[in-house]
Design an enzyme around this catalytic site. Structure first.
Site, PDB file in Angstrom:
ATOM      1  N   GLU A   1       0.841  -1.197   0.000  1.00 22.91           N
ATOM      2  CA  GLU A   1       0.000   0.000   0.000  1.00 22.91           C
ATOM      3  C   GLU A   1       0.876   1.248   0.000  1.00 22.91           C
ATOM      4  O   GLU A   1       1.833   1.352   0.765  1.00 22.91           O
ATOM      5  CB  GLU A   1      -0.915   0.023   1.225  1.00 22.91           C
ATOM      6  CG  GLU A   1      -1.821   1.257   1.261  1.00 22.91           C
ATOM      7  CD  GLU A   1      -2.836   1.216   2.385  1.00 22.91           C
ATOM      8  OE1 GLU A   1      -3.721   0.332   2.333  1.00 22.91           O
ATOM      9  OE2 GLU A   1      -2.731   2.044   3.304  1.00 22.91           O
TER      10      GLU A   1
ATOM     11  N   PRO B   1      -0.464   8.896  -1.971  1.00 22.41           N
ATOM     12  CA  PRO B   1      -0.050   9.964  -2.895  1.00 22.41           C
ATOM     13  C   PRO B   1       0.636  11.103  -2.160  1.00 22.41           C
ATOM     14  O   PRO B   1       0.028  11.730  -1.291  1.00 22.41           O
ATOM     15  CB  PRO B   1      -1.375  10.429  -3.517  1.00 22.41           C
ATOM     16  CG  PRO B   1      -2.413  10.054  -2.520  1.00 22.41           C
ATOM     17  CD  PRO B   1      -1.921   8.835  -1.807  1.00 22.41           C
ATOM     18  N   PRO B   2       1.904  11.389  -2.462  1.00 21.28           N
ATOM     19  CA  PRO B   2       2.611  12.500  -1.806  1.00 21.28           C
ATOM     20  C   PRO B   2       1.970  13.844  -2.136  1.00 21.28           C
ATOM     21  O   PRO B   2       1.355  14.009  -3.190  1.00 21.28           O
ATOM     22  CB  PRO B   2       4.029  12.410  -2.375  1.00 21.28           C
ATOM     23  CG  PRO B   2       4.144  11.022  -2.917  1.00 21.28           C
ATOM     24  CD  PRO B   2       2.773  10.662  -3.389  1.00 21.28           C
ATOM     25  N   LYS B   3       2.173  14.806  -1.256  1.00 21.50           N
ATOM     26  CA  LYS B   3       1.566  16.121  -1.445  1.00 21.50           C
ATOM     27  C   LYS B   3       2.445  17.068  -2.252  1.00 21.50           C
ATOM     28  O   LYS B   3       1.964  18.048  -2.797  1.00 21.50           O
ATOM     29  CB  LYS B   3       1.261  16.743  -0.077  1.00 21.50           C
ATOM     30  CG  LYS B   3       0.208  15.984   0.708  1.00 21.50           C
ATOM     31  CD  LYS B   3      -0.067  16.644   2.047  1.00 21.50           C
ATOM     32  CE  LYS B   3      -1.133  15.887   2.835  1.00 21.50           C
ATOM     33  NZ  LYS B   3      -1.405  16.519   4.157  1.00 21.50           N
TER      34      LYS B   3
ATOM     35  N   TRP C   1      -6.438   7.195  -0.696  1.00 20.41           N
ATOM     36  CA  TRP C   1      -7.325   8.260  -1.177  1.00 20.41           C
ATOM     37  C   TRP C   1      -7.365   9.347  -0.122  1.00 20.41           C
ATOM     38  O   TRP C   1      -7.583   9.061   1.068  1.00 20.41           O
ATOM     39  CB  TRP C   1      -8.718   7.669  -1.384  1.00 20.41           C
ATOM     40  CG  TRP C   1      -9.719   8.535  -2.066  1.00 20.41           C
ATOM     41  CD1 TRP C   1     -10.697   9.280  -1.482  1.00 20.41           C
ATOM     42  CD2 TRP C   1      -9.862   8.715  -3.469  1.00 20.41           C
ATOM     43  NE1 TRP C   1     -11.438   9.917  -2.431  1.00 20.41           N
ATOM     44  CE2 TRP C   1     -10.951   9.588  -3.679  1.00 20.41           C
ATOM     45  CE3 TRP C   1      -9.174   8.225  -4.582  1.00 20.41           C
ATOM     46  CZ2 TRP C   1     -11.366   9.977  -4.942  1.00 20.41           C
ATOM     47  CZ3 TRP C   1      -9.600   8.610  -5.830  1.00 20.41           C
ATOM     48  CH2 TRP C   1     -10.676   9.478  -6.015  1.00 20.41           C
TER      49      TRP C   1
ATOM     50  N   HIS D   1      -8.040   3.061  -3.555  1.00 19.49           N
ATOM     51  CA  HIS D   1      -8.899   3.360  -2.415  1.00 19.49           C
ATOM     52  C   HIS D   1      -9.982   4.334  -2.869  1.00 19.49           C
ATOM     53  O   HIS D   1      -9.719   5.247  -3.657  1.00 19.49           O
ATOM     54  CB  HIS D   1      -8.100   4.043  -1.300  1.00 19.49           C
ATOM     55  CG  HIS D   1      -7.259   3.103  -0.504  1.00 19.49           C
ATOM     56  ND1 HIS D   1      -7.038   3.254   0.836  1.00 19.49           N
ATOM     57  CD2 HIS D   1      -6.584   1.986  -0.864  1.00 19.49           C
ATOM     58  CE1 HIS D   1      -6.259   2.288   1.272  1.00 19.49           C
ATOM     59  NE2 HIS D   1      -5.965   1.508   0.254  1.00 19.49           N
TER      60      HIS D   1
ATOM     61  N   ASP E   1     -13.138   9.285   6.510  1.00 24.33           N
ATOM     62  CA  ASP E   1     -13.309  10.100   7.713  1.00 24.33           C
ATOM     63  C   ASP E   1     -14.536  10.989   7.596  1.00 24.33           C
ATOM     64  O   ASP E   1     -14.911  11.444   6.512  1.00 24.33           O
ATOM     65  CB  ASP E   1     -12.066  10.972   7.937  1.00 24.33           C
ATOM     66  CG  ASP E   1     -10.824  10.131   8.163  1.00 24.33           C
ATOM     67  OD1 ASP E   1     -10.958   9.024   8.705  1.00 24.33           O
ATOM     68  OD2 ASP E   1      -9.727  10.583   7.773  1.00 24.33           O
TER      69      ASP E   1
ATOM     70  N   HIS F   1     -13.956  -1.611  15.002  1.00 18.03           N
ATOM     71  CA  HIS F   1     -13.862  -0.209  14.589  1.00 18.03           C
ATOM     72  C   HIS F   1     -14.080   0.694  15.796  1.00 18.03           C
ATOM     73  O   HIS F   1     -14.922   0.422  16.656  1.00 18.03           O
ATOM     74  CB  HIS F   1     -14.901   0.090  13.508  1.00 18.03           C
ATOM     75  CG  HIS F   1     -14.677   1.389  12.807  1.00 18.03           C
ATOM     76  ND1 HIS F   1     -14.962   2.609  13.382  1.00 18.03           N
ATOM     77  CD2 HIS F   1     -14.180   1.663  11.566  1.00 18.03           C
ATOM     78  CE1 HIS F   1     -14.663   3.584  12.537  1.00 18.03           C
ATOM     79  NE2 HIS F   1     -14.182   3.036  11.422  1.00 18.03           N
TER      80      HIS F   1
ATOM     81  N   GLN G   1      -7.061  -3.697   9.134  1.00 19.05           N
ATOM     82  CA  GLN G   1      -6.256  -2.622   9.712  1.00 19.05           C
ATOM     83  C   GLN G   1      -5.018  -3.240  10.354  1.00 19.05           C
ATOM     84  O   GLN G   1      -4.986  -4.443  10.647  1.00 19.05           O
ATOM     85  CB  GLN G   1      -7.090  -1.874  10.756  1.00 19.05           C
ATOM     86  CG  GLN G   1      -6.389  -0.649  11.342  1.00 19.05           C
ATOM     87  CD  GLN G   1      -7.135  -0.103  12.548  1.00 19.05           C
ATOM     88  OE1 GLN G   1      -7.443  -0.845  13.467  1.00 19.05           O
ATOM     89  NE2 GLN G   1      -7.425   1.195  12.534  1.00 19.05           N
TER      90      GLN G   1
END
Length: 645
Positions: A27, A30-32, A59, A87, A119, A160, A187
Site C-alpha cells: 500500500e 499519494p505525496p503532497k 485516497w 482506495h 473520515d 472499529h 487494519q
C-alpha cells in the site's frame, strides 16, 4: 486484472508446482509535494522488482488527492506492469462525483477498488446526495459497474473505534461482504493472535472470502506512537519495551521494525494465511528487507517480457519494442499511447514509424532527478561531460537524460569495457550484454516463465565527435559481424551497412511448444526517424537548458548536440566464447582507439618532420642571406677599388 483472479492464478500455480508460496501486496499513498511524487515514481520501479501481486493507492480525505491517486495507479500499470487497487472513500463525495471517479478508474484500466467510508467531514456535516457507509459504496459500485471491479473492504481485528461493539462491527463487515465485496484487508495490528482470533470469528458468522492481514512495519518511533494512539491498537509489551531501548537511534528503530515485522509474518504464514498486505509508507528499503527476511521473493519470476508489460487492457497484447527506449519507457509509452494495436511476433509494419506521436518539448523537459544534480555541475569541456558519463556508469550518479534510473546488475559483466570506452570519449547511452541460452528463470536476465532459454546479441549505442566518425565507420565496416547505423543531429548524414533497412532482433527466447518470442529489436527506420530526434534533443531540454544561455556549459552542450553523431552497433556473434570474439564490439572500439593513437603519433611525427624541415629551410634562408650580404659587400669593395684606379 481483479485481485480475486490474480489470487486464483497464484493458487493454481501453487498447486501445479506443489508449493505453498504466499503472495504479498503493498500500500502506497499519494505525496503532497512534487518532490515527494518524484521520489515515489523512482520507488515504484524498485517496488515492482519485488513483484507484489498488487499495489493499492490510498485516497485523500474527501477525495483531496483523487487526481494524484488515479495518476499513480495509471503509471504503475503502464510503466511498471503492476496490477493496482484504488482506495475510494464515500463520506465526503456526492454520488455524481463517485460515478466520475469510478468511470475514470475504468478508463485507466483499474479493476480493483478498496471501498471505504472515510473520515467524517470537518464539522460533521454530510454531503447532499452522498453515501454514508462503506456497504452503501459497495452496493453503488455493483449497481453501476456490475462485476467489472473487484471490491475489497476493510476489517478491524480489534473492532472499529466507532462501532457499538466488536460483534456489531462483525455484523457490519458481513453486510459489506454480502453486498458484493470479494475480499477483506485488515487494519494494522501487532499481535498475530488478535488477527487469527478475528479471522476465526469471521468464519463463524459465515464470512467465507479471503481475509488478508494488514501489516505496518515500524519505520520511525514518532510515527509508530502517533499511529498506535490514533488507531488504539494493542501493542505487545515486548514490542513497546524493545522500541523504547532504541527510540533515539533512527537506524536501530528501522532494524527493530523490520525484525518485528518478519517475526509477525512468519507466525501468520505458519498459521496458514494466503497473503500479506504491507503498509509501505512509501518506503522501499525496509520493505525489501522484510520480503528477503521472509524468503517470499518468488522463484517463478513473473516478468513475462524484458520490460514490465503493461497491465492495461489495450497494451496487454504488446510483445515487441525497439531497444532504443529500454531506459526511457515512459517516453515510449507516450509516443505509442495512441496506437490501437501493437506489433506482435514480428516488427514488420512499414507504417509503424508514421504512427509514433511527435514528442513535445514539455515531455522532454519533464521533472527528472537528473536536473537537480546537473545544474550544480558545470561542463566547460568535453572532458567534464565524459566524467559525468563515467560517474553514472560506475554508480556515483543515479541517472542521465537517456537513462532514467540507476543501472542494474545485468550490466556488471561488461562494466569494465564500458568505462574504458567512456574514458576514451565514447558517450554511451545504451548497452546490453550477450546471452547464449541462459535459463529463463535467471533472476537477472530471465523472463517469460520457467522452462525456456534466453538469447541476446550484444548492443551498444553512443555519441561520438564528428572528427572521429569516418575512422570508426571504416573499422566497423571491416569487422564482419557487426551491424552499425550512425547519423548526425538533423539526419542529413548517415553511415550504415544495413542498407536494406532490415529489422534486427537483439533479444529472443525459446520455450517448449511455443513460437519463438522476439521482444527486443533494432529498427533502422525507427532509429533514424523517431529516436534520433529525441536522443539529440535531450542534450537541449534536459541538460543545456539547466544553464544560462551563452555560458561555457551552455555552449559546450549545444555544440555536442549540433555536431556529434549518434551510433548504434549490434554484434551478431552471440555464440562464441573465445577471448577473440567475447567482446567483438569492444575489441573493435579498442582497435579504434589504438588506430587513433597511431594516427596521432604519425601526425605528430609528420609535424616534427615538417618542423625540422622548416627549421632547416629557415637556416638555409639565413645562410643564403649571409652569403648574399657577403657577396654584396665583396662587390662593393671591388667597385670601390675600380673607382680608385
Amino acid at each position: 486484472m481483479k485481485l480475486a483472479e490474480l489470487i486464483a492464478r497464484h493458487n493454481e500455480l501453487n498447486q501445479a508446482l506443489q508449493s505453498n508460496e504466499v503472495w504479498y501486496s503493498f500500500e502506497l499513498f499519494p505525496p503532497k509535494t512534487e518532490k515527494g511524487r518524484e521520489a515515489l515514481r523512482r520507488k515504484l520501479n524498485n517496488l515492482a522488482e519485488l513483484e507484489p501481486l498488487i499495489v493499492d493507492i490510498t485516497w485523500g480525505a474527501g477525495g483531496s488527492s483523487n487526481t494524484t491517486s488515479l495518476r499513480i495507479c495509471k503509471r504503475a500499470q503502464q510503466l511498471h506492469g503492476l496490477n493496482t487497487m484504488l482506495h475510494l472513500t464515500c463520506m465526503s463525495m456526492t454520488r455524481e462525483e463517485l460515478k466520475q471517479v469510478l468511470q475514470s478508474a475504468k478508463e485507466k484500466g483499474i479493476q480493483n477498488i478498496l471501498a471505504l467510508r472515510g473520515d467524517v467531514p470537518q464539522g460533521g456535516k454530510k454531503v447532499d446526495n452522498g453515501l454514508n457507509y462503506a456497504v452503501d459504496l459497495v452496493k453503488f459500485i455493483k449497481n453501476i459497474h456490475k462485476d467489472y471491479f473487484g471490491i475489497c473492504v476493510a476489517g478491524y481485528p480489534e473492532g472499529h473505534g466507532e462501532a457499538e461493539s466488536f460483534e456489531k462491527d462483525l455484523f457490519y463487515l458481513k453486510q459489506k461482504v454480502d453486498a458484493g465485496a470479494d475480499m477483506i484487508i485488515t487494519q494494522m495490528f501487532f499481535d498475530p493472535n488478535i488477527f487469527l482470533n478475528y479471522k476465526k470469528k469471521c468464519r463463524e458468522i459465515g464470512i467465507k472470502c479471503p481475509i488478508i492481514p494488514g501489516i505496518m512495519p515500524i519505520m520511525t518511533y514518532s510515527g509508530f506512537m502517533r499511529m498506535t494512539k490514533f488507531t488504539k491498537v494493542t501493542v505487545p509489551k515486548e514490542i513497546t519495551e524493545g522500541l523504547e531501548k532504541v527510540k533515539d537511534d533512527k537506524v536501530k528503530v528501522v532494524d527493530f521494525g523490520v525484525s518485528t515485522c518478519v517475526k509477525m509474518c512468519q507466525q501468520l504464514i505458519l498459521d496458514g494465511v494466503e497473503g500479506i498486505h504491507i503498509y509501505c509508507l512509501n518506503q522501499y528499503k525496509p520493505v525489501e528487507r522484510i520480503i528477503k527476511g521472509l524468503s517470499l521473493r518468488s522463484s517463478r519470476y513473473r516478468r513475462s517480457y524484458p520490460w514490465r508489460r503493461s497491465t492495461i487492457q489495450k497494451r496487454r497484447g504488446e510483445t515487441i519494442r525497439p531497444v532504443f527506449w529500454a531506459y526511457r519507457p515512459e517516453s515510449y509509452i507516450y509516443l505509442t499511447n495512441k496506437w490501437e494495436s501493437f506489433p506482435k511476433q514480428e516488427w514488420n509494419d512499414n507504417n509503424t514509424v508514421r504512427k509514433f506521436r511527435k514528442i513535445k518539448p514539455k515531455i522532454l523537459k519533464k521533472v527528472h532527478p537528473w536536473g537537480s544534480f546537473a545544474k550544480n555541475r558545470p561542463v566547460n569541456s568535453i572532458d567534464d561531460v565524459t566524467k559525468i558519463f563515467k560517474d553514472f556508469v560506475t554508480g556515483e550518479i543515479s541517472s542521465i537524460p537517456w537513462v532514467e534510473r540507476r543501472l542494474n546488475l545485468t550490466m556488471q559483466p561488461i562494466l569494465e569495457k564500458i568505462v574504458f570506452a567512456i574514458k576514451n570519449k565514447i558517450l554511451i547511452i545504451n548497452f546490453q550484454p550477450r546471452l547464449n541460452g541462459i535459463l529463463s528463470e535467471n533472476q537477472l536476465h530471465g523472463f517469460g516463465g520457467p522452462g525456456g532459454y534466453i538469447y541476446q546479441k550484444r548492443y551498444i549505442e553512443f555519441f561520438i565527435s564528428p572528427d572521429r566518425i569516418k575512422l570508426l565507420v571504416k573499422l566497423l565496416k571491416a569487422s564482419g559481424n557487426l551491424h552499425y547505423h550512425a547519423t548526425n543531429c538533423d539526419g542529413s548524414i548517415v553511415y550504415t551497412n544495413n542498407t536494406e533497412g532490415n529489422v534486427i532482433t537483439v533479444t529472443w527466447a525459446v520455450f517448449p511448444g511455443k513460437p519463438i518470442i522476439q521482444p527486443v529489436i533494432v529498427d533502422p527506420k525507427c532509429f533514424q526517424n523517431v529516436w534520433r530526434k529525441e536522443a539529440f534533443d535531450l542534450w537541449i531540454y534536459q541538460w543545456r537548458d539547466l544553464f544560462i544561455e551563452g555560458t561555457k556549459s551552455w555552449k559546450t552542450l549545444q555544440e555536442i548536440r549540433d555536431t556529434y553523431f549518434l551510433v548504434n552497433v549490434v554484434d551478431n556473434d552471440f555464440t562464441h566464447h573465445s577471448v577473440e570474439t567475447e567482446y567483438n564490439i569492444y575489441n573493435t572500439l579498442k582497435s579504434f582507439f589504438i588506430k587513433e593513437k597511431q594516427l596521432e603519433s604519425q601526425q605528430n611525427e609528420q609535424k616534427l618532420k615538417m618542423q625540422k624541415m622548416l627549421e632547416i629551410e629557415k637556416e638555409n634562408q639565413y645562410l643564403k642571406s649571409l652569403l648574399a650580404e657577403f657577396q654584396k659587400k665583396q662587390s662593393k669593395e671591388i667597385d670601390e677599388k675600380v673607382d680608385k684606379k
